[in-house]
Scaffold this motif. Structure first.
Motif, short mmCIF file in Angstrom:
data_model
loop_
_atom_site.label_atom_id
_atom_site.label_comp_id
_atom_site.label_asym_id
_atom_site.label_seq_id
_atom_site.Cartn_x
_atom_site.Cartn_y
_atom_site.Cartn_z
N GLN A 1 2.71 8.44 -2.06
CA GLN A 1 3.99 8.75 -1.43
C GLN A 1 4.17 8.04 -0.09
O GLN A 1 5.28 7.90 0.41
N ASP A 2 3.09 7.56 0.51
CA ASP A 2 3.16 6.95 1.83
C ASP A 2 3.39 5.44 1.80
O ASP A 2 3.47 4.81 2.86
N LEU A 3 3.48 4.84 0.63
CA LEU A 3 3.61 3.40 0.55
C LEU A 3 5.05 2.95 0.73
O LEU A 3 5.99 3.64 0.33
N SER A 4 5.22 1.79 1.33
CA SER A 4 6.54 1.17 1.44
C SER A 4 6.85 0.44 0.13
O SER A 4 5.94 0.16 -0.67
N PRO A 5 8.12 0.11 -0.11
CA PRO A 5 8.45 -0.66 -1.32
C PRO A 5 7.65 -1.95 -1.45
O PRO A 5 7.22 -2.31 -2.55
N MET A 6 7.43 -2.65 -0.35
CA MET A 6 6.66 -3.90 -0.42
C MET A 6 5.19 -3.63 -0.73
O MET A 6 4.54 -4.44 -1.41
N GLN A 7 4.66 -2.50 -0.26
CA GLN A 7 3.29 -2.15 -0.62
C GLN A 7 3.19 -1.77 -2.09
O GLN A 7 2.21 -2.11 -2.76
N TYR A 8 4.21 -1.08 -2.61
CA TYR A 8 4.23 -0.80 -4.05
C TYR A 8 4.20 -2.10 -4.84
O TYR A 8 3.51 -2.21 -5.86
N ARG A 9 4.97 -3.07 -4.40
CA ARG A 9 5.00 -4.36 -5.10
C ARG A 9 3.62 -5.02 -5.06
O ARG A 9 3.18 -5.62 -6.05
N ALA A 10 2.93 -4.90 -3.92
CA ALA A 10 1.59 -5.49 -3.81
C ALA A 10 0.62 -4.84 -4.79
O ALA A 10 -0.19 -5.52 -5.43
N VAL A 11 0.70 -3.52 -4.93
CA VAL A 11 -0.16 -2.82 -5.89
C VAL A 11 0.28 -3.17 -7.32
O VAL A 11 -0.57 -3.40 -8.19
N GLY A 12 1.58 -3.19 -7.56
CA GLY A 12 2.08 -3.48 -8.90
C GLY A 12 1.63 -4.84 -9.41
O GLY A 12 1.41 -5.01 -10.62
N SER B 1 0.06 -5.73 -13.24
CA SER B 1 1.29 -6.17 -13.91
C SER B 1 1.13 -6.24 -15.41
O SER B 1 2.08 -5.99 -16.17
N THR B 2 -0.07 -6.55 -15.90
CA THR B 2 -0.31 -6.58 -17.34
C THR B 2 -1.18 -5.41 -17.79
O THR B 2 -1.59 -5.35 -18.94
N GLY B 3 -1.48 -4.49 -16.87
CA GLY B 3 -2.28 -3.31 -17.19
C GLY B 3 -1.46 -2.05 -16.97
O GLY B 3 -0.23 -2.07 -16.99
N ALA C 1 9.98 4.82 -6.47
CA ALA C 1 8.66 4.26 -6.21
C ALA C 1 8.13 3.51 -7.43
O ALA C 1 7.58 2.40 -7.31
N LEU C 2 8.28 4.10 -8.61
CA LEU C 2 7.77 3.47 -9.83
C LEU C 2 8.52 2.19 -10.16
O LEU C 2 7.95 1.26 -10.74
N ALA C 3 9.80 2.13 -9.81
CA ALA C 3 10.57 0.90 -10.01
C ALA C 3 10.01 -0.22 -9.14
O ALA C 3 9.84 -1.36 -9.60
N HIS C 4 9.69 0.08 -7.89
CA HIS C 4 9.10 -0.93 -7.01
C HIS C 4 7.71 -1.33 -7.52
O HIS C 4 7.31 -2.49 -7.38
N LEU C 5 6.99 -0.40 -8.10
CA LEU C 5 5.65 -0.68 -8.63
C LEU C 5 5.71 -1.56 -9.88
O LEU C 5 4.71 -2.16 -10.26
N GLY C 6 6.87 -1.61 -10.49
CA GLY C 6 7.00 -2.36 -11.74
C GLY C 6 6.65 -1.54 -12.95
O GLY C 6 6.43 -2.09 -14.04
N LYS C 7 6.61 -0.19 -12.79
CA LYS C 7 6.29 0.71 -13.90
C LYS C 7 7.38 1.77 -14.05
O LYS C 7 7.11 2.97 -14.00
N PRO C 8 8.66 1.37 -14.23
CA PRO C 8 9.73 2.37 -14.30
C PRO C 8 9.61 3.29 -15.51
O PRO C 8 10.18 4.38 -15.52
#
Length: 701
Positions: free
Chosen positions: A483-494, A498-500, A523-530
């Protein structure tokens, strides 16, 4: 129902072990004998691996070294950990698992433990808790017994089996009651790092743990609901069920800070998993040295998802359209590619959504292909070797360098932050002039070495790096305190999954950063896992009912739409509120810590970060030894002095909370301060003492 008649006179796990009865038919004696035999079998398994001779097995020294490393890992995994029960339960099936019902059929018994143990014949003595045959230990009930006739739980004291408790799931006459051994294990004092919960996993937790690898899962869980433990046990389960695949693709556990990772680092090794890497988000994006800090507003803007588009423009700003044709000389022939055709090639690559570096690698091949088309029209028959040779031609290389020059991600971000004109051109229509002014560096750096990068800048460099060259993906990532991550941090984790798949863990009410997420869908949209499935855990097992109810008074102010967590625990006298004069605050806090040390377990003194030096001096003056977060593994002291900023995810048997008003005031705004207070209030698993001089926040009065 628990069977007290089948236990010794003092069946509670915390009682002192008693001399076992001499009657060989005594059930407890038989279970102790099986434990001793299982430990002997585990030692034999370890000895067999240690005795392996690989001298003539491998073809070369490289293979020998790899095999030796795998054998060493296997030896460590077979260690018999002191004080860790080899098995914690038993299942007696009415019939053999997977067989058809048969009249008068008698099933098998399986001992459930942290790892598989077999005898010299290969017959199982302890079954891994992750095996399908073990699942009913967590899921079976009287309503759905899953062919289990009896479920037995074991109680231990100091590694010695001292009690057991039975549930006859197929007996309709037996009433449903709570397990005393289960409750005792949940409430066992916590000293040192986090323990596994493999013996106490609840049905709703087990469903998340055993969810498939293909899909991503998001777990919203209130304090004490076990979301972190669920995430770690899910990794252990996935490694059991998909070991070959994850051995190739890798797994990663991401935590909020180093102290948190040190706190959880023993959980997976206790379950036999020794090769799971752990990291913070800052570790993932460590392309530059972080030496600076942002204001809260600057960090918020840099963490905004709009920055991804700004960076894409910045990286691609280097692309230039060709103005002149290219002339390729091969032998006595010259081949000319006109400027308009070169421009078509460059524009086609620029319009495609591929990495900058991949497009740059493709450009010379595209130009070479245009030359080969002319060769074929002229009657020649060029092959792939000719195309590669043309792509390496100096004239083609010069065009590539002019139209698609190499890009350094860090230099691009540095230019973006230090050149207002460049930032304005890349952020046009995305960031307002005021926002651009906030994130721009006031003192431009002379170069990369002198740049004072912030943590948010490092995330931007990681994004730019991915725009140039694709980031490698892992098979599964666990992201805790998400919950503490920024959208750009979510993207970094995502990018790392990306294939897992991913397991996302968090609590919206505990978001304490200015950019904390307000919804998991976003958050999940930014992570790439909507498409990730969101599960909610609301039943707490660690935090006493009085404490969670007190802390939940803050929810309407910090997370209005969130249901408060409940607790299965009642602990009389678990909550104490003490107001003292300002001059006597330090001594009152020290007295509360000294009183807590009279109880068994760990003690955490949580305070606002600015108060830590003052309280450290007060503890030292009083002769109370204390640790810092993450040092609990040393077990040299039971008292830990915890800055509020590092308290998230940690647990202590008893918590002394210093002056909540000071804790709230130390944060950038009141809402963030109240969320930080909510986190601090819910770190206690046995008792909480709040000592304050200033008035408490309105909701807690």
């Amino acid at each position: 129902m628990p069977s007290p008649a089948q236990t010794p006179p003092q069946p509670q796990p915390q009682s002192q072990p008693q001399e076992p009865p001499r009657d060989p038919s005594d059930p407890l004696r038989r279970e102790r004998d099986h434990l001793a035999s299982s430990r002997d079998a585990l030692r034999a398994m370890r000895h067999d691996v240690e005795a392996l001779d690989i001298t003539d097995v491998t073809g070369n020294w490289v293979n020998a070294k790899i095999l030796a490393g795998e054998i060493e890992v296997r030896i460590k995994a077979l260690a018999d950990l002191a004080g860790t029960p080899l098995f914690f339960g038993r299942l007696d099936y009415r019939r053999a698992p997977g067989s058809e019902p048969a009249e008068d059929a008698e099933g098998e018994s399986f001992y459930i433990g942290r790892r598989h143990v077999h005898d010299a014949k290969g017959d199982p003595m302890v079954v891994d808790w992750r095996a399908p045959v073990s699942q009913p230990f967590y899921r079976a009930s009287r309503a759905e017994p899953m062919d289990v006739a009896l479920r037995r739980r074991f109680g231990y004291t100091g590694g010695e089996l001292t009690a057991y408790e039975d549930e006859h799931l197929s007996d309709p006459a037996e009433s449903e009651t709570s397990s005393k051994l289960l409750q005792s294990e949940i409430e066992r004092p916590r000293v040192g790092p986090m323990r596994d919960i493999v013996a106490t996993i609840q049905p709703e937790q087990d469903e998340i743990v055993r969810a498939g690898l293909a899909g991503s899962v998001c777990v919203q869980g209130g304090p004490g609901t076990g979301k972190t433990a669920v995430g770690l046990h899910r990794v252990a389960y996935l490694l059991y069920a998909h070991r070959e695949r994850l051995a190739r693709t890798g797994t990663l556990v991401i935590g909020p800070n180093k102290s948190f990772l040190q706190y959880i680092e023993q959980v997976l090794p206790a379950l036999g998993e020794l090769q799971v890497k752990q990291a913070t988000v800052d570790d993932l994006v460590a392309h530059v040295e972080v030496r600076g800090a942002d204001t809260a507003e600057a960090a918020r803007i840099k963490g905004d998802a709009r920055m991804a588009k700004v960076l894409r423009r910045a990286v691609r700003s280097a692309i230039a359209m060709p103005k002149e044709p290219v002339m390729v000389v091969r032998g006595s022939r010259r081949w000319r590619v006109p400027a308009y055709e070169l421009e078509e090639i460059v524009r086609e690559l620029a319009d495609r959504d591929i990495r900058y570096g991949a497009a740059r690698d493709a450009l010379p091949q595209r130009i070479a292909h245009a030359v080969l088309v002319q060769m074929e029209r002229a009657g020649e028959a060029p092959d792939d070797r000719v195309q590669d040779a043309v792509a390496r031609n100096p004239a083609v290389k010069a065009v590539v360098k002019a139209c698609w020059p190499p890009v350094d991600p860090a230099k691009t971000v540095l230019r973006l932050l230090t050149e207002p004109e460049f930032l304005a051109s890349c952020a046009d229509g995305l960031l307002s002039p005021a926002e651009q002014a906030v994130i721009g560096w006031q003192k431009p750096a002379r170069g990369l070495k002198s740049a004072r990068w912030s943590a948010a800048d490092a995330v931007l460099v990681d994004e730019a790096n991915d725009l140039v060259q694709r980031t490698s993906s892992l098979g599964h990532v666990v992201l805790d305190e998400a919950q503490d991550l920024s959208p750009m941090q979510y993207r970094a984790v995502g990018r790392r999954c990306s294939t897992g798949s991913a397991t996302v863990l968090g609590d919206l009410a505990q978001g304490t950063t200015p950019w904390a997420t307000s919804s998991w869908a976003e958050a999940l949209a930014h992570l790439g896992k909507p498409e990730a499935h969101v599960e909610e855990l609301t039943r707490g097992f660690r935090v006493p009912r009085e404490v969670i109810a007190y802390a939940s008074r803050l929810l309407p102010a910090i997370a209005p739409g969130l249901a408060p967590a409940t607790s299965v625990r009642e602990s009389a006298g678990a909550l104490a509120i003490r107001q003292v004069p300002r001059a006597g605050l330090d001594s009152a806090v020290v007295d509360a810590c000294r009183a807590s040390l009279g109880f068994e377990g760990s003690i955490g003194l949580i305070a606002a970060d600015p108060r830590i030096p003052e309280l450290a001096a007060a503890l030292a003056a009083a002769g109370l030894a204390h640790l810092s977060p993450g040092e609990e593994t040393s077990a040299s002291a039971r008292l830990t002095l915890v800055p509020a900023s590092l308290a998230k995810g940690l647990e202590y048997d008893y918590v002394v909370l210093d002056d909540p008003a000071a804790l709230v005031a130390a944060e950038p705004d009141a809402r963030t301060g109240l969320r930080r207070l909510y986190v601090a209030l819910t770190r206690a698993v046995s008792g909480l003492t709040v000592v304050h001089a200033e008035p408490l926040p309105e909701a807690l009065r």
